[in-house]
Design a protein around this motif. Structure first.
Motif, PDB file in Angstrom:
ATOM      1  N   ALA A   1       0.829  -1.212   0.000  1.00  0.00           N
ATOM      2  CA  ALA A   1       0.000   0.000   0.000  1.00  0.00           C
ATOM      3  C   ALA A   1       0.859   1.257   0.000  1.00  0.00           C
ATOM      4  N   GLU A   2       2.092   1.121   0.456  1.00  0.00           N
ATOM      5  CA  GLU A   2       3.017   2.272   0.413  1.00  0.00           C
ATOM      6  C   GLU A   2       3.747   2.341  -0.919  1.00  0.00           C
ATOM      7  N   GLY A   3       3.418   1.423  -1.805  1.00  0.00           N
ATOM      8  CA  GLY A   3       3.985   1.491  -3.149  1.00  0.00           C
ATOM      9  C   GLY A   3       5.073   0.474  -3.443  1.00  0.00           C
ATOM     10  N   SER A   4       5.361  -0.419  -2.507  1.00  0.00           N
ATOM     11  CA  SER A   4       6.431  -1.393  -2.757  1.00  0.00           C
ATOM     12  C   SER A   4       6.002  -2.479  -3.752  1.00  0.00           C
ATOM     13  N   ALA A   5       6.664  -2.494  -4.890  1.00  0.00           N
ATOM     14  CA  ALA A   5       6.375  -3.493  -5.930  1.00  0.00           C
ATOM     15  C   ALA A   5       6.847  -4.878  -5.492  1.00  0.00           C
ATOM     16  N   VAL A   6       7.954  -4.908  -4.754  1.00  0.00           N
ATOM     17  CA  VAL A   6       8.479  -6.188  -4.261  1.00  0.00           C
ATOM     18  C   VAL A   6       7.477  -6.815  -3.294  1.00  0.00           C
ATOM     19  N   ALA A   7       6.945  -5.989  -2.392  1.00  0.00           N
ATOM     20  CA  ALA A   7       5.964  -6.494  -1.425  1.00  0.00           C
ATOM     21  C   ALA A   7       4.706  -6.986  -2.136  1.00  0.00           C
ATOM     22  N   ALA A   8       4.286  -6.270  -3.168  1.00  0.00           N
ATOM     23  CA  ALA A   8       3.086  -6.681  -3.921  1.00  0.00           C
ATOM     24  C   ALA A   8       3.314  -8.044  -4.565  1.00  0.00           C
ATOM     25  N   ARG A   9       4.486  -8.225  -5.143  1.00  0.00           N
ATOM     26  CA  ARG A   9       4.798  -9.503  -5.785  1.00  0.00           C
ATOM     27  C   ARG A   9       4.876 -10.625  -4.746  1.00  0.00           C
ATOM     28  N   ASP A  10       5.541 -10.332  -3.615  1.00  0.00           N
ATOM     29  CA  ASP A  10       5.634 -11.341  -2.548  1.00  0.00           C
ATOM     30  C   ASP A  10       4.259 -11.669  -1.972  1.00  0.00           C
ATOM     31  N   PHE A  11       3.417 -10.655  -1.857  1.00  0.00           N
ATOM     32  CA  PHE A  11       2.057 -10.865  -1.356  1.00  0.00           C
ATOM     33  C   PHE A  11       1.302 -11.844  -2.261  1.00  0.00           C
ATOM     34  N   ALA A  12       1.368 -11.601  -3.560  1.00  0.00           N
ATOM     35  CA  ALA A  12       0.646 -12.456  -4.514  1.00  0.00           C
ATOM     36  C   ALA A  12       1.171 -13.891  -4.444  1.00  0.00           C
ATOM     37  N   GLU A  13       2.478 -14.004  -4.326  1.00  0.00           N
ATOM     38  CA  GLU A  13       3.090 -15.333  -4.270  1.00  0.00           C
ATOM     39  C   GLU A  13       2.684 -16.089  -2.996  1.00  0.00           C
ATOM     40  N   LEU A  14       2.798 -15.388  -1.854  1.00  0.00           N
ATOM     41  CA  LEU A  14       2.476 -16.047  -0.582  1.00  0.00           C
ATOM     42  C   LEU A  14       0.983 -16.360  -0.487  1.00  0.00           C
ATOM     43  N   LEU A  15       0.150 -15.459  -0.989  1.00  0.00           N
ATOM     44  CA  LEU A  15      -1.295 -15.713  -0.923  1.00  0.00           C
ATOM     45  C   LEU A  15      -1.651 -16.988  -1.704  1.00  0.00           C
ATOM     46  N   THR A  16      -1.035 -17.155  -2.853  1.00  0.00           N
ATOM     47  CA  THR A  16      -1.272 -18.353  -3.668  1.00  0.00           C
ATOM     48  C   THR A  16      -0.823 -19.614  -2.919  1.00  0.00           C
ATOM     49  N   LEU A  17       0.376 -19.557  -2.340  1.00  0.00           N
ATOM     50  CA  LEU A  17       0.882 -20.709  -1.585  1.00  0.00           C
ATOM     51  C   LEU A  17       0.027 -20.989  -0.348  1.00  0.00           C
ATOM     52  N   HIS A  18      -0.412 -19.902   0.300  1.00  0.00           N
ATOM     53  CA  HIS A  18      -1.217 -20.035   1.517  1.00  0.00           C
ATOM     54  C   HIS A  18      -2.545 -20.741   1.213  1.00  0.00           C
ATOM     55  N   VAL A  19      -3.186 -20.337   0.128  1.00  0.00           N
ATOM     56  CA  VAL A  19      -4.452 -20.970  -0.268  1.00  0.00           C
ATOM     57  C   VAL A  19      -4.224 -22.448  -0.565  1.00  0.00           C
ATOM     58  N   ARG A  20      -3.135 -22.747  -1.282  1.00  0.00           N
ATOM     59  CA  ARG A  20      -2.848 -24.152  -1.594  1.00  0.00           C
ATOM     60  C   ARG A  20      -2.613 -24.969  -0.339  1.00  0.00           C
ATOM     61  N   PHE A  21      -1.841 -24.380   0.580  1.00  0.00           N
ATOM     62  CA  PHE A  21      -1.580 -25.054   1.861  1.00  0.00           C
ATOM     63  C   PHE A  21      -2.890 -25.327   2.612  1.00  0.00           C
ATOM     64  N   GLU A  22      -3.760 -24.345   2.647  1.00  0.00           N
ATOM     65  CA  GLU A  22      -5.008 -24.548   3.391  1.00  0.00           C
ATOM     66  C   GLU A  22      -5.894 -25.594   2.712  1.00  0.00           C
TER      67      GLU A  22
END
Ligand SMILES: [Fe+2]
Ligand SMILES: [Fe+2]
Length: 139
Positions: free
Chosen positions: A88-109
Motif C-alpha cells: 500500500a506504500e507502493g512497494s512493488a516487491v511487497a506486492a509480488r511477494d504478497f501475490a506469491e504467498l497468498l497463492t501458496l497459503h491458499v494451496r496449503f489450506e
C-alpha cells in the motif's frame, strides 16, 4: 476434493483470493494507488476470512494436537498483513511477494489445513464455522 459443506464458504473465498493474487502479480507497474486499492480489498474480503480461521479453526486445531499447522497459518496471515501494508506504500516487491504467498497459503489450506480440520474438528466446531460464515453473508 469433496469439502465438508461447513467449510465450503471459506473454500470459495479461496478461489477469489487466487483471482486477486493473479491480478496483483500481473500488474505491469505497481503504485501506491494500486496498493491502496489492494489494502481496501484485503480489509473487506481477506481480513474477515482470516478472522474466522484465527478465531474458530486455529484454537480447535491446537486443542486437537495440530499446533504446528495452526502456527504456520497464523504466521502466514501475519506476513500477508505486513506485505499488504508495504504494498500500500507502493512497494512493488511487497506486492509480488504478497501475490506469491497468498497463492501458496491458499494451496496449503486447501491441501493440508482444511483436510485436517475435516478429520480433527468435532461437529460443534465445524457447525460454528458454518454459522459464522452464514452470518457474514447476511450482514
Ligand atoms: Fe483461508
Ligand atoms: Fe488463511
Amino acid at each position: 476434493m469433496k469439502r465438508d459443506p461447513r467449510l465450503r464458504d471459506l473454500s470459495s473465498d479461496h478461489h477469489q483470493a487466487l483471482v486477486l493474487a493473479r491480478h496483483v502479480s500481473r500488474e505491469p507497474e505497481w503504485s501506491a494507488a494500486l496498493g491502496e486499492a489492494l489494502a481496501a480489498r484485503f480489509e473487506q474480503e481477506l481480513e474477515p476470512h482470516f478472522h474466522i480461521e484465527e478465531e474458530l479453526l486455529l484454537p480447535a486445531l491446537r486443542s486437537a494436537g495440530e499446533a504446528e499447522l495452526a502456527l504456520r497459518t497464523q504466521r502466514e496471515h501475519d506476513t500477508l498483513r505486513s506485505l499488504v501494508r508495504q504494498a500500500a506504500e507502493g512497494s512493488a516487491v511487497a506486492a509480488r511477494d504478497f501475490a506469491e504467498l497468498l497463492t501458496l497459503h491458499v494451496r496449503f489450506e486447501e491441501r493440508q489445513l482444511f483436510p485436517t480440520c475435516e478429520t480433527a474438528l468435532n461437529d460443534a466446531e465445524l457447525d460454528a464455522v458454518a454459522t459464522r460464515t452464514a452470518e457474514r453473508q447476511h450482514s
